[in-house]
Write an enzyme that holds these catalytic residues in place. Structure first.
Site, PDB file in Angstrom:
ATOM      1  N   ASP A 250      15.751  64.942  26.447  1.00 34.18           N
ATOM      2  CA  ASP A 250      14.773  65.930  26.908  1.00 34.18           C
ATOM      3  C   ASP A 250      14.649  67.034  25.854  1.00 34.18           C
ATOM      4  O   ASP A 250      15.505  67.160  24.965  1.00 34.18           O
ATOM      5  CB  ASP A 250      15.234  66.482  28.259  1.00 34.18           C
ATOM      6  CG  ASP A 250      14.312  67.563  28.792  1.00 34.18           C
ATOM      7  OD1 ASP A 250      13.100  67.310  28.913  1.00 34.18           O
ATOM      8  OD2 ASP A 250      14.814  68.670  29.077  1.00 34.18           O
TER       9      ASP A 250
ATOM     10  N   ASP B  53      12.826  70.858  26.298  1.00 31.93           N
ATOM     11  CA  ASP B  53      13.017  72.240  26.768  1.00 31.93           C
ATOM     12  C   ASP B  53      14.280  72.357  27.609  1.00 31.93           C
ATOM     13  O   ASP B  53      14.470  71.614  28.575  1.00 31.93           O
ATOM     14  CB  ASP B  53      11.817  72.689  27.614  1.00 31.93           C
ATOM     15  CG  ASP B  53      10.527  72.729  26.823  1.00 31.93           C
ATOM     16  OD1 ASP B  53      10.517  73.330  25.745  1.00 31.93           O
ATOM     17  OD2 ASP B  53       9.532  72.151  27.296  1.00 31.93           O
TER      18      ASP B  53
END
Length: 227
Positions: free
Chosen positions: A19, A21
Site C-alpha cells: 500500500d 498512503d
C-alpha cells in the site's frame, strides 16, 4: 522450498503488494493542503489533520465527500457540489503532490530487502493512479515496483478483494503466496477476502480505530522488519 514465516504449512512468499498512503509515505500534509484549499474555494469549513487521518484510505472521492459532510452539508448537498470539488481537488493535489509528505523510516530498507530476495513488488493504493505514480517518482520509490495500480485502475477498490486478485494476476503469483503489506482495515479485509497473507504497520491511517482490530497475520512497526 523455504518456509513461509507467516504460514509454515505453505510455500514461501513469492511476491508482495505494498500500500502507499500511511504504509510507505506519510501524506497527511499533502491531504491537508489540497483538501483545505478546495474547501476554502467552496466557502466551506476546513478540516484538521486529525479529521483527515480518520477520513483517508477509501479513495479521494470518499475523502472529499467526508470533508463536505463534516463541514455540515447534507448528503444531497455534498453530492451537488462534489463534481466541482473533485475538479478543484485534482488541480490542487497535483500542484503540491509530494511537497508536504515524507517516506516513513524503514521503507527503503524493507523494499530493498524484498527485492534482494528476488520478489516482484506491486504498489496497490486507493489513491488515483494519476496521483500515485508521480508521488512514487518524487519520493524515489518508483524503481522498486514492477506494477503500480490506483483506486481507479479496477472496477472496485479495497476493501473489496478484486484489486488484490487483479494485482496477483499481474504479478503472476497465487494469492496465497502473495504478501499484502498495508496500514488499515481496508488492506486487512481485502487480503483476507482475496486469500493473501497480510502484514500491517502500526503507524498508519486506520480511520481512528486500533490497528490490532483489523485482520492481520503480523503487525510491524517498520517495513525494515520485512528483511
Amino acid at each position: 522450498m523455504p518456509v513461509n514465516a507467516l504460514h509454515p504449512d505453505q510455500p514461501a512468499i513469492q511476491a508482495a503488494i505494498i500500500d502507499l498512503d500511511g504504509t510507505m509515505v506519510d501524506t497527511l500534509g499533502d491531504f491537508d493542503v489540497a483538501l483545505n484549499d478546495v474547501l476554502k474555494d467552496l466557502g466551506r469549513p476546513t478540516v484538521t489533520r486529525s479529521d483527515i487521518e480518520r477520513m483517508v484510505g477509501k479513495g479521494s472521492a470518499h475523502l472529499i465527500r467526508s470533508a463536505l459532510l463534516h463541514g455540515g452539508l447534507t448528503s444531497d448537498e455534498a453530492a451537488g457540489v462534489h463534481a466541482e470539488a473533485w475538479t478543484r481537488y485534482q488541480a490542487h493535489y497535483l500542484a503540491i503532490n509530494g511537497q508536504h509528505s515524507a517516506v516513513f523510516p524503514g521503507v527503503v530498507e524493507g523494499l530493498t530487502a524484498l527485492r534482494a530476495r528476488g520478489l516482484p513488488l506491486a504498489c496497490l493504493t486507493n489513491k488515483p493512479l494519476s496521483f500515485a505514480r508521480p508521488l512514487l517518482q518524487a519520493k524515489g520509490l518508483a524503481g522498486f515496483f514492477s506494477h503500480v495500480f490506483g483506486g481507479d485502475s479496477f472496477e472496485r477498490t479495497k476493501p473489496d478483494p478484486l484489486p488484490l486478485l487483479k494485482t496477483c494476476e499481474a504479478l503472476g503469483t497465487p494469492p496465497a503466496w502473495t504478501l499484502m503489506v498495508g496500514d488499515s482495515q481496508n488492506d486487512g479485509l481485502a487480503a483476507r477476502a482475496a486469500g493473501c497473507p497480510v502484514v500491517l504497520v502500526t503507524y498508519g491511517y486506520n480511520h481512528g480505530d486500533p490497528i490490532d482490530q483489523a485482520p492481520h497475520d503480523r503487525l510491524i512497526v517498520s517495513l525494515a522488519e520485512l528483511a
